[in-house]
Design a protein around this motif. Structure first.
Motif, PDB file in Angstrom:
ATOM      1  N   GLU A 259      45.824  26.720  52.396  1.00  0.00           N
ATOM      2  CA  GLU A 259      46.606  27.882  52.809  1.00  0.00           C
ATOM      3  C   GLU A 259      47.212  28.601  51.598  1.00  0.00           C
ATOM      4  O   GLU A 259      47.267  29.840  51.573  1.00  0.00           O
ATOM      5  N   GLU A 260      47.646  27.850  50.588  1.00  0.00           N
ATOM      6  CA  GLU A 260      48.161  28.474  49.361  1.00  0.00           C
ATOM      7  C   GLU A 260      47.052  29.250  48.651  1.00  0.00           C
ATOM      8  O   GLU A 260      47.285  30.334  48.105  1.00  0.00           O
ATOM      9  N   PHE A 261      45.852  28.698  48.643  1.00  0.00           N
ATOM     10  CA  PHE A 261      44.715  29.384  48.033  1.00  0.00           C
ATOM     11  C   PHE A 261      44.400  30.688  48.776  1.00  0.00           C
ATOM     12  O   PHE A 261      44.201  31.745  48.161  1.00  0.00           O
ATOM     13  N   VAL A 262      44.384  30.633  50.104  1.00  0.00           N
ATOM     14  CA  VAL A 262      44.131  31.835  50.907  1.00  0.00           C
ATOM     15  C   VAL A 262      45.212  32.872  50.648  1.00  0.00           C
ATOM     16  O   VAL A 262      44.927  34.080  50.533  1.00  0.00           O
ATOM     17  N   ASP A 263      46.466  32.451  50.543  1.00  0.00           N
ATOM     18  CA  ASP A 263      47.553  33.385  50.233  1.00  0.00           C
ATOM     19  C   ASP A 263      47.312  34.081  48.900  1.00  0.00           C
ATOM     20  O   ASP A 263      47.534  35.294  48.763  1.00  0.00           O
ATOM     21  N   ALA A 264      46.856  33.318  47.908  1.00  0.00           N
ATOM     22  CA  ALA A 264      46.595  33.900  46.587  1.00  0.00           C
ATOM     23  C   ALA A 264      45.471  34.925  46.655  1.00  0.00           C
ATOM     24  O   ALA A 264      45.535  35.986  46.021  1.00  0.00           O
ATOM     25  N   VAL A 265      44.436  34.640  47.437  1.00  0.00           N
ATOM     26  CA  VAL A 265      43.326  35.586  47.589  1.00  0.00           C
ATOM     27  C   VAL A 265      43.803  36.842  48.301  1.00  0.00           C
ATOM     28  O   VAL A 265      43.480  37.966  47.887  1.00  0.00           O
ATOM     29  N   GLU A 266      44.593  36.661  49.370  1.00  0.00           N
ATOM     30  CA  GLU A 266      45.084  37.838  50.088  1.00  0.00           C
ATOM     31  C   GLU A 266      45.937  38.720  49.182  1.00  0.00           C
ATOM     32  O   GLU A 266      45.851  39.942  49.219  1.00  0.00           O
ATOM     33  N   SER A 267      46.762  38.094  48.360  1.00  0.00           N
ATOM     34  CA  SER A 267      47.591  38.862  47.433  1.00  0.00           C
ATOM     35  C   SER A 267      46.725  39.674  46.477  1.00  0.00           C
ATOM     36  O   SER A 267      47.016  40.841  46.191  1.00  0.00           O
ATOM     37  N   ALA A 268      45.635  39.074  45.997  1.00  0.00           N
ATOM     38  CA  ALA A 268      44.733  39.794  45.095  1.00  0.00           C
ATOM     39  C   ALA A 268      44.060  40.961  45.808  1.00  0.00           C
ATOM     40  O   ALA A 268      43.961  42.070  45.270  1.00  0.00           O
ATOM     41  N   VAL A 269      43.587  40.716  47.040  1.00  0.00           N
ATOM     42  CA  VAL A 269      42.909  41.767  47.802  1.00  0.00           C
ATOM     43  C   VAL A 269      43.851  42.933  48.064  1.00  0.00           C
ATOM     44  O   VAL A 269      43.468  44.104  47.943  1.00  0.00           O
ATOM     45  N   SER A 270      45.099  42.635  48.433  1.00  0.00           N
ATOM     46  CA  SER A 270      46.018  43.696  48.834  1.00  0.00           C
ATOM     47  C   SER A 270      46.622  44.431  47.644  1.00  0.00           C
ATOM     48  O   SER A 270      47.245  45.473  47.815  1.00  0.00           O
ATOM     49  N   ASN A 271      46.405  43.930  46.446  1.00  0.00           N
ATOM     50  CA  ASN A 271      46.919  44.616  45.263  1.00  0.00           C
ATOM     51  C   ASN A 271      45.781  45.280  44.499  1.00  0.00           C
ATOM     52  O   ASN A 271      45.275  46.304  44.916  1.00  0.00           O
ATOM     53  N   ARG A 272      45.343  44.715  43.417  1.00  0.00           N
ATOM     54  CA  ARG A 272      44.368  45.378  42.556  1.00  0.00           C
ATOM     55  C   ARG A 272      42.933  44.971  42.808  1.00  0.00           C
ATOM     56  O   ARG A 272      42.015  45.507  42.194  1.00  0.00           O
ATOM     57  N   GLY A 273      42.720  43.985  43.688  1.00  0.00           N
ATOM     58  CA  GLY A 273      41.351  43.572  43.939  1.00  0.00           C
ATOM     59  C   GLY A 273      40.772  42.813  42.752  1.00  0.00           C
ATOM     60  O   GLY A 273      41.489  42.285  41.909  1.00  0.00           O
ATOM     61  N   PHE A 274      39.454  42.788  42.681  1.00  0.00           N
ATOM     62  CA  PHE A 274      38.758  42.029  41.649  1.00  0.00           C
ATOM     63  C   PHE A 274      37.978  42.975  40.742  1.00  0.00           C
ATOM     64  O   PHE A 274      37.380  43.943  41.199  1.00  0.00           O
ATOM     65  N   GLY A 275      37.959  42.678  39.465  1.00  0.00           N
ATOM     66  CA  GLY A 275      37.112  43.432  38.538  1.00  0.00           C
ATOM     67  C   GLY A 275      35.730  42.820  38.509  1.00  0.00           C
ATOM     68  O   GLY A 275      35.332  42.063  39.382  1.00  0.00           O
ATOM     69  N   GLY A 276      34.987  43.127  37.462  1.00  0.00           N
ATOM     70  CA  GLY A 276      33.680  42.509  37.286  1.00  0.00           C
ATOM     71  C   GLY A 276      32.527  43.355  37.772  1.00  0.00           C
ATOM     72  O   GLY A 276      31.528  43.496  37.092  1.00  0.00           O
ATOM     73  N   THR A 277      32.629  43.934  38.964  1.00  0.00           N
ATOM     74  CA  THR A 277      31.584  44.858  39.436  1.00  0.00           C
ATOM     75  C   THR A 277      32.260  46.185  39.736  1.00  0.00           C
ATOM     76  O   THR A 277      32.543  46.955  38.840  1.00  0.00           O
ATOM     77  N   ASP A 278      32.553  46.434  40.996  1.00  0.00           N
ATOM     78  CA  ASP A 278      33.262  47.660  41.384  1.00  0.00           C
ATOM     79  C   ASP A 278      34.509  47.260  42.161  1.00  0.00           C
ATOM     80  O   ASP A 278      34.402  46.685  43.248  1.00  0.00           O
ATOM     81  N   ARG A 279      35.660  47.554  41.627  1.00  0.00           N
ATOM     82  CA  ARG A 279      36.913  47.162  42.277  1.00  0.00           C
ATOM     83  C   ARG A 279      37.020  47.748  43.677  1.00  0.00           C
ATOM     84  O   ARG A 279      37.627  47.168  44.566  1.00  0.00           O
ATOM     85  N   TRP A 280      36.427  48.905  43.890  1.00  0.00           N
ATOM     86  CA  TRP A 280      36.531  49.602  45.169  1.00  0.00           C
ATOM     87  C   TRP A 280      35.498  49.134  46.189  1.00  0.00           C
ATOM     88  O   TRP A 280      35.399  49.683  47.277  1.00  0.00           O
ATOM     89  N   ASP A 281      34.731  48.097  45.860  1.00  0.00           N
ATOM     90  CA  ASP A 281      33.692  47.643  46.775  1.00  0.00           C
ATOM     91  C   ASP A 281      33.657  46.116  46.792  1.00  0.00           C
ATOM     92  O   ASP A 281      32.825  45.481  46.140  1.00  0.00           O
ATOM     93  N   LEU A 282      34.585  45.539  47.544  1.00  0.00           N
ATOM     94  CA  LEU A 282      34.712  44.090  47.629  1.00  0.00           C
ATOM     95  C   LEU A 282      33.420  43.435  48.098  1.00  0.00           C
ATOM     96  O   LEU A 282      33.017  42.378  47.602  1.00  0.00           O
ATOM     97  N   PHE A 283      32.734  44.057  49.045  1.00  0.00           N
ATOM     98  CA  PHE A 283      31.585  43.408  49.656  1.00  0.00           C
ATOM     99  C   PHE A 283      30.381  43.386  48.713  1.00  0.00           C
ATOM    100  O   PHE A 283      29.603  42.433  48.724  1.00  0.00           O
TER     101      PHE A 283
END
Length: 473
Positions: A86-110
């Motif tokens: 649950e702590e891990f899921v919380d950390a992922v949700e926080s990332a999604v709801s803020n700046r998302g992930f880099g590496g490919t396209d931040r605006w395209d999670l899928f």
């Protein structure tokens, strides 16, 4: 000089790092917390994080997401307890709801998650059979779409291993004259102009293997044309025409080798290498949109709104008690109808969504003279999907009825995409078709989005907050 394969390995490492970093200090070392029999642990950790991010976006129930993580059995037993997950899921949700992930396209999670799926499949244990890999995709990663699974199973390993760029390969030519003819094509004014124009649109900062491949791809076509014309020009000496034919065959074979290698690159990499100018224009706009500043505010009145959840398209429906039944069915099934209308005089787009077969629809208006509305429409058209929160006001408090992820019909998505692209070309002063300089477009969008009128609402974990949710904009 690093090989193309080496450069791609560095890019893969960066994707993994930029996926784990937003999760916070504890999960920077997630690679130490996943099983080591599922492939390279850094890739496994990044893929798990991206997969969980997909589930967070698609489900308003974080308990359900935690259940799905436990069911993967990807985490090592000592990190797979309920509280830890649950702590891990919380950390992922926080990332999604803020700046998302880099590496490919931040605006395209899928696309980001799909890219990591593709990389995981090609970097896993070479001893896995096709059936082994299929079982892992279904049981560990919950990828059940048959077409998607078959695509992943068909990818080859190490697509750039042994591949070199044309300048690097020219030493293989034993005859000096064909080599000199190819070199002369490189400095041809028209070839140089076309290459520079195309490359300025593609923006390969930090993705060196794609930059090097793109230089080849934008050079090979005109080079073959020049050499073919030489072969067919009777005014040239026979020896020169023969040398040009040898040079043409050498370049053609190299072009064929690159095409074969691209069959096993990720879809994201192939999209980056496309020669379609519109794709690169849209990327510049969406990159600037995803990088915009966020602020914190409150919605003073209970109303429907359109915006984002971090960097995902997201809308809120402000429902009344009479519609709760139909909307509950929409939440349960994800089945919705979309209506589109364009008010040309007002330069407004209206998108309405409602349960299938219902006369109730909730309208979302996009004012196209605002850059942010055009960017939101571009985002919708690109992702072909939108998250929906359904909220009901109970006295002074707001109760979340639920959340779901809706797919926008392909024909409507294309219509939205084309309209948004045309609008953003006008906003950025790039109304002519063809390649546009990435930095110029990015700067124009970025500057306009700083204006107060171009603020956009963004859901920020509101499903857990009592009262009227706060939103970033």
């Amino acid at each position: 000089m690093p090989t193309l394969h080496d450069d791609r390995a560095l890019w893969i490492a960066r994707i993994c790092s930029e996926t784990l970093t937003p999760l916070g200090d504890r999960y920077r070392h997630l690679a130490d917390m996943v099983r080591d029999d599922l492939g390279p642990t850094t890739v496994v950790a990044a893929f798990l994080s991206a997969r969980v991010a997909e589930w967070v976006a698609q489900s308003g129930d974080l308990v359900d997401v935690a259940d799905r993580v436990v069911a993967t059995h990807v985490l090592r037993p000592e990190y797979a307890g309920r509280g830890e997950v649950e702590e891990f899921v919380d950390a992922v949700e926080s990332a999604v709801s803020n700046r998302g992930f880099g590496g490919t396209d931040r605006w395209d999670l899928f696309t980001h998650a799909r890219t990591l799926a593709e990389l995981w499949c090609t970097l896993g244990d070479g001893r896995w059979s096709t059936d082994d890999l299929r079982r892992l995709l279904v049981r560990r990663w919950n990828i059940v779409d048959r077409q998607g699974v078959e695509y992943l199973l068909g990818l080859g390993r190490d697509p750039l291993l042994g591949l070199r760029t044309l300048p690097e390969k020219m030493g293989d030519l034993l005859d000096d004259l064909p080599r000199a003819m190819i070199a002369q094509c490189f400095v041809n004014d028209e070839v140089q102009r076309r290459r520079e124009t195309a490359m300025s649109a593609q923006h390969f900062v930090g993705v060196e293997h794609l930059r090097r491949l793109a230089v080849d791809l934008h050079t090979l076509g005109p080079t073959m044309t020049i050499l073919r014309n030489t072969v067919e020009d009777a005014s040239y000496p026979v020896a020169a025409r023969r040398a040009a034919a040898d040079a043409h065959e050498f370049v053609r074979a190299h072009h064929q080798a690159i095409g074969a290698a691209m069959q096993d690159l990720t879809i994201h990499e192939c999209d980056r290498l496309t020669t379609d100018p519109e794709i690169h224009f849209r990327r510049a706009c969406l990159d600037a949109f995803a990088a915009r500043d966020r602020h914190i505010g409150e919605i003073a009145t209970f109303r429907s709104y359109h915006g984002t959840f971090g960097d995902l398209p997201w809308w809120q429906i402000a429902a009344d008690d009479d519609a709760v039944g139909e909307l509950s069915e929409l939440l349960a099934t994800g089945a919705a109808e979309f209506l589109f209308s364009l008010e040309e005089e007002k330069f407004e787009v209206s998108l309405a969504v409602g349960p299938v077969g219902s006369e109730t629809a909730y309208e979302f208006v996009f004012e196209l003279w605002h850059m942010v509305s055009a960017c939101e429409l571009l985002h919708l058209g690109h992702t072909r999907s939108v998250g929906i929160d359904v909220d009901v006001q109970r006295g002074d408090a707001v109760e979340r009825l639920g959340s779901t992820w809706l797919t926008i019909p392909a024909e409507l998505a294309e219509q939205i995409l084309d309209l948004a692209t045309m609008t953003l070309r006008a906003h950025t002063g790039q109304e002519a078709e063809g390649y546009t300089d990435y930095l110029e477009v990015y700067g124009a969008v970025e500057a306009t989005l700083l204006e107060p009128r171009n603020r956009t609402w963004s859901r920020a974990g509101g499903q857990r907050w009592a009262g009227v949710p706060r939103f970033g904009y």
